[in-house]
Design a protein around this motif. Sequence first.
Motif, PDB file in Angstrom:
ATOM      1  N   GLY A   1     -70.239  31.728  83.934  1.00  0.00           N
ATOM      2  CA  GLY A   1     -69.604  32.877  84.557  1.00  0.00           C
ATOM      3  C   GLY A   1     -69.445  34.026  83.597  1.00  0.00           C
ATOM      4  N   THR A   2     -68.503  34.876  83.930  1.00  0.00           N
ATOM      5  CA  THR A   2     -68.247  36.060  83.122  1.00  0.00           C
ATOM      6  C   THR A   2     -67.876  35.682  81.693  1.00  0.00           C
ATOM      7  N   GLY A   3     -67.161  34.569  81.529  1.00  0.00           N
ATOM      8  CA  GLY A   3     -66.738  34.156  80.195  1.00  0.00           C
ATOM      9  C   GLY A   3     -67.901  33.868  79.273  1.00  0.00           C
ATOM     10  N   LEU A   4     -68.980  33.288  79.819  1.00  0.00           N
ATOM     11  CA  LEU A   4     -70.155  32.990  78.995  1.00  0.00           C
ATOM     12  C   LEU A   4     -70.971  34.249  78.749  1.00  0.00           C
ATOM     13  N   PHE A   5     -71.257  34.997  79.798  1.00  0.00           N
ATOM     14  CA  PHE A   5     -72.149  36.149  79.663  1.00  0.00           C
ATOM     15  C   PHE A   5     -71.492  37.317  78.938  1.00  0.00           C
ATOM     16  N   LEU A   6     -70.199  37.512  79.113  1.00  0.00           N
ATOM     17  CA  LEU A   6     -69.525  38.679  78.549  1.00  0.00           C
ATOM     18  C   LEU A   6     -68.458  38.292  77.518  1.00  0.00           C
ATOM     19  N   GLY A   7     -67.708  37.234  77.799  1.00  0.00           N
ATOM     20  CA  GLY A   7     -66.618  36.841  76.916  1.00  0.00           C
ATOM     21  C   GLY A   7     -67.060  36.372  75.546  1.00  0.00           C
ATOM     22  N   THR A   8     -68.281  35.874  75.451  1.00  0.00           N
ATOM     23  CA  THR A   8     -68.775  35.418  74.154  1.00  0.00           C
ATOM     24  C   THR A   8     -68.905  36.572  73.160  1.00  0.00           C
ATOM     25  N   GLY A   9     -69.093  37.797  73.667  1.00  0.00           N
ATOM     26  CA  GLY A   9     -69.145  38.956  72.778  1.00  0.00           C
ATOM     27  C   GLY A   9     -67.800  39.189  72.113  1.00  0.00           C
ATOM     28  N   LYS A  10     -66.723  39.088  72.877  1.00  0.00           N
ATOM     29  CA  LYS A  10     -65.377  39.241  72.327  1.00  0.00           C
ATOM     30  C   LYS A  10     -65.075  38.119  71.334  1.00  0.00           C
ATOM     31  N   SER A  11     -65.459  36.897  71.671  1.00  0.00           N
ATOM     32  CA  SER A  11     -65.217  35.757  70.786  1.00  0.00           C
ATOM     33  C   SER A  11     -65.965  35.908  69.468  1.00  0.00           C
ATOM     34  N   LEU A  12     -67.228  36.350  69.536  1.00  0.00           N
ATOM     35  CA  LEU A  12     -68.030  36.522  68.330  1.00  0.00           C
ATOM     36  C   LEU A  12     -67.442  37.604  67.432  1.00  0.00           C
ATOM     37  N   ALA A  13     -66.991  38.700  68.022  1.00  0.00           N
ATOM     38  CA  ALA A  13     -66.428  39.800  67.244  1.00  0.00           C
ATOM     39  C   ALA A  13     -65.118  39.404  66.574  1.00  0.00           C
ATOM     40  N   GLU A  14     -64.343  38.534  67.211  1.00  0.00           N
ATOM     41  CA  GLU A  14     -63.030  38.163  66.679  1.00  0.00           C
ATOM     42  C   GLU A  14     -63.073  36.978  65.729  1.00  0.00           C
ATOM     43  N   GLY A  15     -63.985  36.038  65.954  1.00  0.00           N
ATOM     44  CA  GLY A  15     -63.981  34.819  65.158  1.00  0.00           C
ATOM     45  C   GLY A  15     -65.204  34.559  64.316  1.00  0.00           C
ATOM     46  N   GLY A  16     -66.332  35.195  64.643  1.00  0.00           N
ATOM     47  CA  GLY A  16     -67.549  34.946  63.894  1.00  0.00           C
ATOM     48  C   GLY A  16     -68.355  33.797  64.468  1.00  0.00           C
ATOM     49  N   PRO A  17     -69.594  33.596  64.008  1.00  0.00           N
ATOM     50  CA  PRO A  17     -70.502  32.612  64.611  1.00  0.00           C
ATOM     51  C   PRO A  17     -70.046  31.165  64.468  1.00  0.00           C
ATOM     52  N   ALA A  18     -69.468  30.785  63.326  1.00  0.00           N
ATOM     53  CA  ALA A  18     -69.028  29.396  63.151  1.00  0.00           C
ATOM     54  C   ALA A  18     -67.811  29.096  63.994  1.00  0.00           C
ATOM     55  N   SER A  19     -66.871  30.022  64.035  1.00  0.00           N
ATOM     56  CA  SER A  19     -65.657  29.824  64.826  1.00  0.00           C
ATOM     57  C   SER A  19     -65.982  29.652  66.306  1.00  0.00           C
ATOM     58  N   ILE A  20     -66.869  30.495  66.819  1.00  0.00           N
ATOM     59  CA  ILE A  20     -67.185  30.435  68.245  1.00  0.00           C
ATOM     60  C   ILE A  20     -67.895  29.132  68.599  1.00  0.00           C
ATOM     61  N   LEU A  21     -68.789  28.678  67.713  1.00  0.00           N
ATOM     62  CA  LEU A  21     -69.519  27.437  67.995  1.00  0.00           C
ATOM     63  C   LEU A  21     -68.579  26.234  67.995  1.00  0.00           C
ATOM     64  N   ILE A  22     -67.736  26.137  66.985  1.00  0.00           N
ATOM     65  CA  ILE A  22     -66.814  24.999  66.877  1.00  0.00           C
ATOM     66  C   ILE A  22     -65.786  25.021  68.007  1.00  0.00           C
ATOM     67  N   ALA A  23     -65.195  26.192  68.265  1.00  0.00           N
ATOM     68  CA  ALA A  23     -64.146  26.295  69.273  1.00  0.00           C
ATOM     69  C   ALA A  23     -64.683  25.991  70.667  1.00  0.00           C
ATOM     70  N   TYR A  24     -65.847  26.535  71.003  1.00  0.00           N
ATOM     71  CA  TYR A  24     -66.398  26.296  72.344  1.00  0.00           C
ATOM     72  C   TYR A  24     -66.822  24.840  72.511  1.00  0.00           C
TER      73      TYR A  24
END
Length: 575
Positions: free
Chosen positions: A62-85
């Motif tokens: 949904g919107t969280g995958l297509f759009l929300g991942t941009g916010k997550s990447l900007a706030e946490g970086g690539p390692a944070s987003i991969l581990i958290a998701y």
Amino acid sequence: MARERSRQSSAEPSEMSPLLSDAGSSSHGGASNAPVAQPTSGLHRSLSARQVQMIAISGTIGTGLFLGTGKSLAEGGPASILIAYALVGFIVYVTLLLLGEMATQYPVAGSFNAYATRFFSPSYGFALSWNYWFNDAVSMAGDLTAAQLVLQFWGVERGWIASLVFWVFLVGTNSINVRAYGELEYWLSLLKVLTVIVFIILGILVNVGVNTDHHYIGGHNWHIPEAPFVGGFGGFAKVFVTASFAYGGTESLGITAGETKNPSKNMPRVVKFVFWRIILFYVLSILIIGLNVPWDYPNLSNRSTTTSPFTIVFQQAGSSAAASFMNTVVLTSVLSAGNHALFAGTRVLYGLATATPRQAPPIFAWSTKQGIPLPALLLTSSISALCFGASFVGSGELWGWLQNIVGVSNQLAWLSIGLASWRFRRAWQQQGRALTELKFHSRWTRHWAPGFVIVAVCFLIIVQGWSSVIPHFVAVDFVSMYVEIFIMITMYVAYMLLRRPDPVEPTRPGADTGEREAPIRRRVWYSDLVDTKTVDLTRDEYEEEEEDKHDDDKREQRLGSGRWRLLWRLWYLVV
């Protein structure tokens, strides 16, 4: 041991709602016997297995995958987003196994809200149901706000007009019948699935050098300044709430159980595939996003705008037309997510109005001849007017606030599924029934799953607000992170106090004189925790109908023999 089981039929809507408020017998007495609000027509079992499968996928993509991942990447970086998701995805999968266990046994309107009421606490179920209804209503507002962000890619300035058009379209579609909702969701979800698959293939090609710069990217973006963990522990913790927003909606597939054909067979099939969808659609996609898109990409996420990483990757491939196509798919995913949220919120409000005792005004129990709870639909959709506030605070910032609110609300839903499952399993075993008697049961989660979900979700809720307190307290972020918890606690306590049992005036020993003691003072507090030893486990258990058995026989015949059995296996795997 033979047990009497109640049969649930879509032709008798009054049989679909008692579970929502059935608390069984608590240590302080059973549930009220107030009459159930009778809807005009009731819900219809019109969703096919094909549609239910795609509804489950729609909750995942949904919107969280297509759009929300941009916010997550900007706030946490690539390692944070991969581990958290990945971590949140595992929690969601275990949670859905528990939900599928209960939804297969008791496929009713209300889903996990009903199970929390019946097996945990009526007051808690009341607070949870209203909280989840508000979650769905706000989710639709968030999706309409996200539409304005997506349209900025093409330079559209008055995005609120498009949001208004989308609102009318979604309300109109959901007003026809449940098949119209299911069919729209099926085709939108199919488009998203195909797009994610194309994105994964294209993302791999872009990473190895098939891009506008013709150079190998590899893991370069994991080594730029501040990466791979942007913002330290605070940035990592902040990703949890956006990940929870992204995975939100998967749990609402249980709400479709009340309108699903042959739920005892179709619900387990849906739940079992969720794990592979999480791996394919989230973990792989996020890995590719982190490799190809730098966390500091211009306008990835700020106050006024948010850009989809999916669109960025298609741009990197060197095709403006492909980027526009991807942005169009993101826009359709916004429609799909809004459609899904509106459907789920409408059914939750309908369940509240048909509860015993009633927990919402009786007008919301009214439904059309096509099985559409129209008043509940209109109230749920009216909350989406929040999206028009985007012009005052900035679309990006408003969407961030709505993400936080919905993300925490999703976590409360998962926590409640864990609590309900814990009490349900305890009741099942205390009343002499083995877990193997369940229509669907995951053996590998038998001993630890409910406790794991409860502890893990509590950890997420506590930790994710780290950046709103340390190093500086940010009031707006803190409120958006935790306002749902305070509201739910308030509703829980207020409902419990209002439903306290009245005091009884006992008769003195030898009271033939007619004298009575002074009335007992009403207790300030009491617990309505359900007594697992006496709660009714037979009511609303589903038994297959003749049509269900016919469908099963037809499926087995197709898969069992014949020249086309391999094609049929592929067909059922896909649809």
